[in-house]
Enzyme design. Structure first.
Site, PDB file in Angstrom:
ATOM      1  N   LEU A 103      41.958  31.952  42.261  1.00  0.00           N
ATOM      2  CA  LEU A 103      41.684  33.336  41.909  1.00  0.00           C
ATOM      3  C   LEU A 103      42.391  34.170  42.967  1.00  0.00           C
ATOM      4  O   LEU A 103      42.253  33.887  44.160  1.00  0.00           O
ATOM      5  CB  LEU A 103      40.178  33.641  41.939  1.00  0.00           C
ATOM      6  CG  LEU A 103      39.331  33.188  40.747  1.00  0.00           C
ATOM      7  CD1 LEU A 103      37.871  33.593  40.970  1.00  0.00           C
ATOM      8  CD2 LEU A 103      39.838  33.761  39.445  1.00  0.00           C
ATOM      9  N   ASP A 104      43.150  35.175  42.550  1.00  0.00           N
ATOM     10  CA  ASP A 104      43.907  35.920  43.553  1.00  0.00           C
ATOM     11  C   ASP A 104      42.993  36.835  44.375  1.00  0.00           C
ATOM     12  O   ASP A 104      41.813  37.018  44.084  1.00  0.00           O
ATOM     13  CB  ASP A 104      45.074  36.684  42.913  1.00  0.00           C
ATOM     14  CG  ASP A 104      44.638  37.821  42.001  1.00  0.00           C
ATOM     15  OD1 ASP A 104      43.760  38.603  42.410  1.00  0.00           O
ATOM     16  OD2 ASP A 104      45.187  37.954  40.896  1.00  0.00           O
ATOM     17  N   TYR A 105      43.553  37.388  45.411  1.00  0.00           N
ATOM     18  CA  TYR A 105      42.838  38.186  46.415  1.00  0.00           C
ATOM     19  C   TYR A 105      42.000  39.304  45.787  1.00  0.00           C
ATOM     20  O   TYR A 105      40.876  39.570  46.230  1.00  0.00           O
ATOM     21  CB  TYR A 105      43.884  38.773  47.373  1.00  0.00           C
ATOM     22  CG  TYR A 105      43.350  39.529  48.558  1.00  0.00           C
ATOM     23  CD1 TYR A 105      42.796  38.860  49.647  1.00  0.00           C
ATOM     24  CD2 TYR A 105      43.443  40.922  48.615  1.00  0.00           C
ATOM     25  CE1 TYR A 105      42.327  39.552  50.759  1.00  0.00           C
ATOM     26  CE2 TYR A 105      42.981  41.625  49.724  1.00  0.00           C
ATOM     27  CZ  TYR A 105      42.424  40.932  50.784  1.00  0.00           C
ATOM     28  OH  TYR A 105      41.961  41.624  51.879  1.00  0.00           O
TER      29      TYR A 105
END
Length: 236
Positions: A103-105
C-alpha cells in the site's frame, strides 16, 4: 527434501523471490559452504545459514495478521528517508513479519502481514486472481463512459489493466466516492487508472482482500487472522 527458496520462505526470513536473490548473491550457506544453485533441495540434516544466521523453518511458528494501515506509513521494512514503516505498528509481535503486497504512503486500509513467506509468495503471484477492494474519493464527476472504460481496462502507461468491478457510492458536484475491485497489483495502479480517465484520486483506502474485510478494525491497529480466514487464504 524442500527447494531452498521455499525453505527460507517458510522460515519467515523472506519471500521466495528475495530468497533467490540471497542465494544468487552468495549470502546462503549449506553445511558451511556457499550455495548459489537456485534449485538446490534442502535435505534432512542440512544446516542452512542466511547472512551468517542459522535458520530452521520447522521452529518458526506462523503468524498471520491484518493491519489497518494509516496514511504516512510505508510497507517496506526500512526507509532511507526515515519515514515510519508498518513495522513500527507491530513491534510487540515476536516474529519478523513482512507485508503481503503493498500500500503506498498515501493509501490507508487493509494490509496482511505474515512470517509465512510461502503464503506471501502465493498470494502475490499473478496467477492467483484475488480481488482487492478499494474505496476512493476522486475529483469531479465519474461518467458512465468513464466507468465503462475502467471496467474494461485502461492503459496506465505501457500496461493495460484487466477488467475491474466499479460501483459509484456517492456522486457530489466536485467529487465522487467510488468502490473499485482489481486483482492486479501494479505500483499505484488504482491512482493511475483514475488518472487515465481524468479523475484524480483524493483519498484511497483498501477495505478488503478477497473475502477478508477490514470491518471495524481501528486505524493503526491489527488483529490476528482467524483459523477460517487463514484456511481461506491457503486455499485461494
Amino acid at each position: 527434501m524442500m527447494r531452498l527458496n521455499k525453505y527460507i520462505a517458510q522460515a519467515g526470513l523472506a519471500s521466495r523471490r528475495k530468497a533467490d536473490e540471497f542465494t544468487a548473491n552468495g549470502n546462503v550457506k549449506i553445511n558451511g559452504l556457499v550455495v548459489k544453485e537456485l534449485g538446490y533441495d534442502v535435505k534432512d540434516g542440512d544446516v542452512v545459514e542466511v547472512n551468517g544466521r542459522r535458520i530452521d523453518y520447522a521452529a518458526q511458528k506462523p503468524v498471520y495478521i491484518m493491519l489497518n494501515k494509516p496514511l504516512g506509513y510505508i510497507t517496506s521494512s526500512n526507509d532511507e528517508k526515515g519515514r515510519p514503516t508498518v513495522q513500527d505498528l507491530v513491534k510487540d509481535i515476536d516474529a519478523r513479519l513482512f507485508s503481503v503486497g503493498r500500500l503506498d504512503y498515501n493509501t490507508s486500509g487493509m494490509l496482511l502481514m505474515t512470517n509465512d513467506g510461502d503464503m506471501a509468495y502465493k498470494l502475490t503471484h499473478p496467477k492467483h486472481h484475488i480481488y482487492k477492494t478499494y474505496r476512493a474519493r476522486v475529483s469531479g464527476i465519474l461518467s458512465n463512459e468513464k466507468i465503462a472504460r475502467l471496467k474494461n481496462g485502461v492503459d496506465i502507461g505501457g500496461f493495460v489493466t484487466s477488467k475491474a468491478n466499479v460501483k459509484v457510492i456517492k456522486q457530489a458536484e466536485r467529487s465522487t466516492i467510488v468502490e473499485i475491485q482489481i486483482y492486479e497489483g501494479k505500483n499505484r495502479q488504482v491512482r493511475k487508472m483514475f488518472a487515465a480517465v481524468g479523475n484524480k484520486v483524493q483519498e484511497l483506502e483498501r477495505t478488503a482482500i478477497g473475502e477478508l474485510h477490514l470491518g471495524r478494525l481501528m486505524l493503526g491497529h491489527y488483529r490476528k487472522l482467524t483459523p477460517k480466514e487463514i484456511e481461506y487464504l491457503k486455499n485461494s
